[in-house]
Scaffold this active site. Structure first.
Site, PDB file in Angstrom:
ATOM      1  N   LYS A 208       0.827  -1.206   0.000  1.00 20.04           N
ATOM      2  CA  LYS A 208       0.000   0.000   0.000  1.00 20.04           C
ATOM      3  C   LYS A 208       0.862   1.256   0.000  1.00 20.04           C
ATOM      4  O   LYS A 208       0.638   2.181  -0.773  1.00 20.04           O
ATOM      5  CB  LYS A 208      -0.941   0.001   1.205  1.00 20.04           C
ATOM      6  CG  LYS A 208      -1.890   1.192   1.243  1.00 20.04           C
ATOM      7  CD  LYS A 208      -2.740   1.205   2.515  1.00 20.04           C
ATOM      8  CE  LYS A 208      -3.703   0.075   2.565  1.00 20.04           C
ATOM      9  NZ  LYS A 208      -4.619   0.150   3.728  1.00 20.04           N
ATOM     10  N   GLU A 214      10.170  -5.755   3.817  1.00 17.09           N
ATOM     11  CA  GLU A 214      10.407  -7.046   3.178  1.00 17.09           C
ATOM     12  C   GLU A 214      10.007  -7.024   1.707  1.00 17.09           C
ATOM     13  O   GLU A 214      10.738  -7.520   0.832  1.00 17.09           O
ATOM     14  CB  GLU A 214       9.631  -8.150   3.914  1.00 17.09           C
ATOM     15  CG  GLU A 214       9.984  -8.312   5.377  1.00 17.09           C
ATOM     16  CD  GLU A 214       9.129  -7.469   6.297  1.00 17.09           C
ATOM     17  OE1 GLU A 214       9.053  -7.794   7.492  1.00 17.09           O
ATOM     18  OE2 GLU A 214       8.520  -6.470   5.820  1.00 17.09           O
ATOM     19  N   GLY A 269      -5.055  -5.534   5.680  1.00 18.67           N
ATOM     20  CA  GLY A 269      -4.276  -6.445   4.844  1.00 18.67           C
ATOM     21  C   GLY A 269      -4.849  -7.844   4.776  1.00 18.67           C
ATOM     22  O   GLY A 269      -4.940  -8.447   3.704  1.00 18.67           O
ATOM     23  N   ARG A 270      -5.256  -8.398   5.913  1.00 19.70           N
ATOM     24  CA  ARG A 270      -5.756  -9.776   5.922  1.00 19.70           C
ATOM     25  C   ARG A 270      -7.185  -9.881   5.392  1.00 19.70           C
ATOM     26  O   ARG A 270      -7.725 -10.979   5.282  1.00 19.70           O
ATOM     27  CB  ARG A 270      -5.647 -10.359   7.323  1.00 19.70           C
ATOM     28  CG  ARG A 270      -6.341  -9.556   8.409  1.00 19.70           C
ATOM     29  CD  ARG A 270      -5.900 -10.024   9.794  1.00 19.70           C
ATOM     30  NE  ARG A 270      -6.421  -9.191  10.865  1.00 19.70           N
ATOM     31  CZ  ARG A 270      -5.875  -8.048  11.262  1.00 19.70           C
ATOM     32  NH1 ARG A 270      -4.804  -7.582  10.635  1.00 19.70           N
ATOM     33  NH2 ARG A 270      -6.393  -7.364  12.275  1.00 19.70           N
ATOM     34  N   GLU A 355      -4.050 -12.851  13.999  1.00 24.77           N
ATOM     35  CA  GLU A 355      -3.665 -11.441  13.934  1.00 24.77           C
ATOM     36  C   GLU A 355      -4.840 -10.550  14.305  1.00 24.77           C
ATOM     37  O   GLU A 355      -4.653  -9.452  14.837  1.00 24.77           O
ATOM     38  CB  GLU A 355      -3.143 -11.092  12.540  1.00 24.77           C
ATOM     39  CG  GLU A 355      -2.444  -9.729  12.475  1.00 24.77           C
ATOM     40  CD  GLU A 355      -1.691  -9.507  11.176  1.00 24.77           C
ATOM     41  OE1 GLU A 355      -0.531  -9.949  11.083  1.00 24.77           O
ATOM     42  OE2 GLU A 355      -2.267  -8.905  10.256  1.00 24.77           O
ATOM     43  N   HIS A 386      -2.447 -39.081   9.161  1.00 25.89           N
ATOM     44  CA  HIS A 386      -1.226 -39.863   9.330  1.00 25.89           C
ATOM     45  C   HIS A 386      -0.130 -39.040   9.999  1.00 25.89           C
ATOM     46  O   HIS A 386       1.045 -39.427   9.952  1.00 25.89           O
ATOM     47  CB  HIS A 386      -0.760 -40.396   7.978  1.00 25.89           C
ATOM     48  CG  HIS A 386      -1.710 -41.381   7.384  1.00 25.89           C
ATOM     49  ND1 HIS A 386      -1.649 -42.731   7.640  1.00 25.89           N
ATOM     50  CD2 HIS A 386      -2.789 -41.214   6.576  1.00 25.89           C
ATOM     51  CE1 HIS A 386      -2.619 -43.349   7.007  1.00 25.89           C
ATOM     52  NE2 HIS A 386      -3.337 -42.450   6.349  1.00 25.89           N
ATOM     53  N   LYS A 514       9.565  -5.566  13.944  1.00 29.98           N
ATOM     54  CA  LYS A 514      10.047  -4.845  12.766  1.00 29.98           C
ATOM     55  C   LYS A 514      10.964  -3.695  13.165  1.00 29.98           C
ATOM     56  O   LYS A 514      12.001  -3.449  12.538  1.00 29.98           O
ATOM     57  CB  LYS A 514       8.870  -4.308  11.959  1.00 29.98           C
ATOM     58  CG  LYS A 514       8.072  -5.358  11.205  1.00 29.98           C
ATOM     59  CD  LYS A 514       7.002  -4.686  10.362  1.00 29.98           C
ATOM     60  CE  LYS A 514       6.230  -5.678   9.531  1.00 29.98           C
ATOM     61  NZ  LYS A 514       5.221  -5.019   8.671  1.00 29.98           N
TER      62      LYS A 514
END
Length: 551
Positions: A208, A214, A269-270, A355, A386, A514
């Protein structure tokens, strides 16, 4: 004004008293009681079926849970969200991911702007661009059509598009290969770039602000790679587009701002896969399918917005989570999608749920007075059977499970889907029934095992059962059903956040690491006078500096 503590609500107290009785119930007995338990405890909406009959509940439980949600103000908060009010209190923002999938022509004015008109203007641009790339009309610097698309983002700018593209693999253009890079670890980007040809690769940079550390490190490395492959700076605009609002930074990078697709502060964001962040989805499956994806989510929005809590699928799913988290002490939730194309769904829900509701402070700043979000984890069936289902069946913790399955496959391999569904349904039944000591004893006697051997094996082969689960079914995994499924969990998270009194739409806990990392990065890189740290961190920095000096 301070919020009412959740544990002080009358319904919460009534549920605490009710739990004293409910904790002794056996689901075997609940199913053997008169009446059709499936009919009583299942609901359908937006193409999904939720069977919640395999839970330690009765009609009184569900009535009290609905009462708790009402007393916590879920309905009023829901209406405020859909109305565009600033329910993200700490950031003073509206929460309008639902507006991203509303049909054209439904005006919603926020801060003097018609959100619906803006949303559809951007959506039209996203779909038009996706159409150009998919048709081959968008070409790279040498005139070749795009064959590979690399989405560079992180968090919601990565998890959502990647999960959806993988889930809708059967609807994707086989000519286009989608890649997703999020990790600042260079091994991630290096592995992707090693398989690409620069002349036919399109990069989507999703940030944004166009400053996310990152994402921009990966974007700059991708840019440098393109130039090393023979590309020129004036050709960058044929191979890089942006999902951002920072036009100056986008332009400085070398991207034509005509190919910058914006979204808004009221899109977390999510919750952003419905926005221009979903550009990779539109590229993969095409504009028509992307709109079907939005329509499926909107159908769940309409159900959530208008249906009484007692028959409201997201509210029911949320209430059951509260029941186990706050009254049975369940600390985790396992997600078990019995569909390989949903392999990333549990990871997507980890961000969405943890979050959003992994908070210890209420929206008014006071400490929460009860446990909030459980740990969310899982994998596709039958792989999980399994691996960790042993713990779910016979471990010491009570861990609810959400099973998710499609009744019809998107492949033509005979026999596979019948086996898959049989495993899914059998596991849910086994969690509920378990196997009593007497059943195990009779089974071993039928195998003619000696009594001393039976006695030795009996405790190991006995299953307590009474383990709760939900079953979510769809006819087939399609763009519409996937949209409805994601929206179901979004609204579940919202309801639980309101009930716990937390703000589900901020994420301050993401920021501390961060901030510290930016300092440590300089020190590891060789800054001559590192800041003072604890003994452990200082030693680790020195180890890293020594290793990198010899690389």
């Amino acid at each position: 004004m301070p919020q009412q503590a959740t544990t002080g609500l009358p319904a919460y107290q009534a549920l605490a008293d009710h739990h004293l009785q409910a904790r002794t119930w056996q689901m075997r007995d609940l199913f053997s009681a008169p009446g059709n338990r499936f009919a009583a405890f299942s609901v359908e909406a937006a193409g999904l079926l939720l069977d919640y009959s395999k839970n330690r509940i009765d009609a009184t439980t569900m009535r009290l849970l609905a009462q708790l949600l009402r007393e916590a103000g879920v309905e009023a908060r829901r209406d405020a969200m859909f109305g565009g009010q600033r329910i993200n209190d700490t950031e003073q923002r509206a929460v309008l991911h639902t507006a991203l999938r509303a049909p054209r022509g439904r005006p919603l004015v926020v801060d003097g702007q018609d959100v619906n008109a803006e949303v559809h203007a951007v959506l039209d641009r996203v779909c038009a661009f996706a159409g150009r790339v998919r048709s081959g009309n968008w070409t790279g610097r040498s005139g070749k059509p795009v064959t590979d698309i690399v989405n560079i983002g992180i968090g919601g700018s990565d998890l959502g598009p990647e999960m959806v593209c993988k889930a809708l693999r059967g609807f994707a253009d086989p000519r286009l290969r989608l890649h997703f890079v999020a990790n600042v670890d260079g091994h991630d980007l290096d592995a992707v770039l090693s398989r690409l040809q620069a002349d036919s690769t399109l990069f989507v940079i999703a940030s944004k602000t166009f400053t996310t550390r990152e994402t921009m490190m990966n974007a700059q490395s991708a840019r440098a790679w393109f130039l090393r492959q023979g590309g020129r700076e004036d050709e960058l605009a044929r191979h890089f587009v942006a999902v951002s609002t920072n036009s100056a930074a986008v332009r400085a990078f070398g991207i034509d701002t005509d190919n910058m697709f914006p979204f808004w502060d009221w899109v977390g964001g999510r919750y952003s896969v419905w926005s221009a962040i979903g550009l990779p989805v539109a590229l993969a499956v095409g504009p028509e399918r992307f709109r079907e994806f939005l329509a499926g989510a909107h159908a769940m929005d309409e159900h959530f917005r208008s249906t009484p809590l007692e028959r409201n699928m997201p509210a029911i799913l949320a209430a059951l989570g509260i029941w186990y988290r706050n009254f049975f002490g369940s600390a985790s939730l396992s997600i078990a999608p019995y569909h390989q194309d949903l392999s990333q769904f549990a990871a997507y829900l980890q961000q969405l749920e943890m979050e959003s509701n992994g908070k210890r402070v209420r929206a008014d700043g006071s400490d929460v007075d009860l446990a909030t979000c459980p740990v969310v984890w899982g994998d596709v069936g039958t792989n999980g059977q399994h691996a960790y289902f042993q713990l779910l069946h016979q471990g010491t913790d009570l861990i609810p499970v959400d099973f998710i399955a499609a009744l019809r496959p998107s492949h033509a391999l005979p026999g596979h889907h019948e086996a898959l569904l049989a495993n899914c349904f059998a596991q849910a039944e086994a969690f509920m029934l378990g196997k009593t000591a007497e059943e195990v004893r009779e089974e071993m006697r039928a195998q003619n095992l000696p009594e001393d051997r039976i006695a030795a094996l009996l405790p190991h082969r006995t299953f307590p059962g009474n383990r709760p689960s939900n079953m979510i079914l769809m006819d087939a995994l399609t763009p519409a059903s996937l949209g409805a499924l994601i929206a179901l969990y979004e609204h579940k998270v919202f309801v639980q956040g309101v009930a716990w009194g937390v703000n589900s739409f901020d994420q301050w806990g993401v920021e501390l690491g961060k901030v510290l990392a930016s300092t440590l990065e300089r020190e590891i890189g060789g800054e001559p006078r590192p800041q003072a740290h604890d003994a452990s961190t200082s030693a680790l920095i020195e180890r890293a500096r020594q290793a990198l000096r010899t690389t």
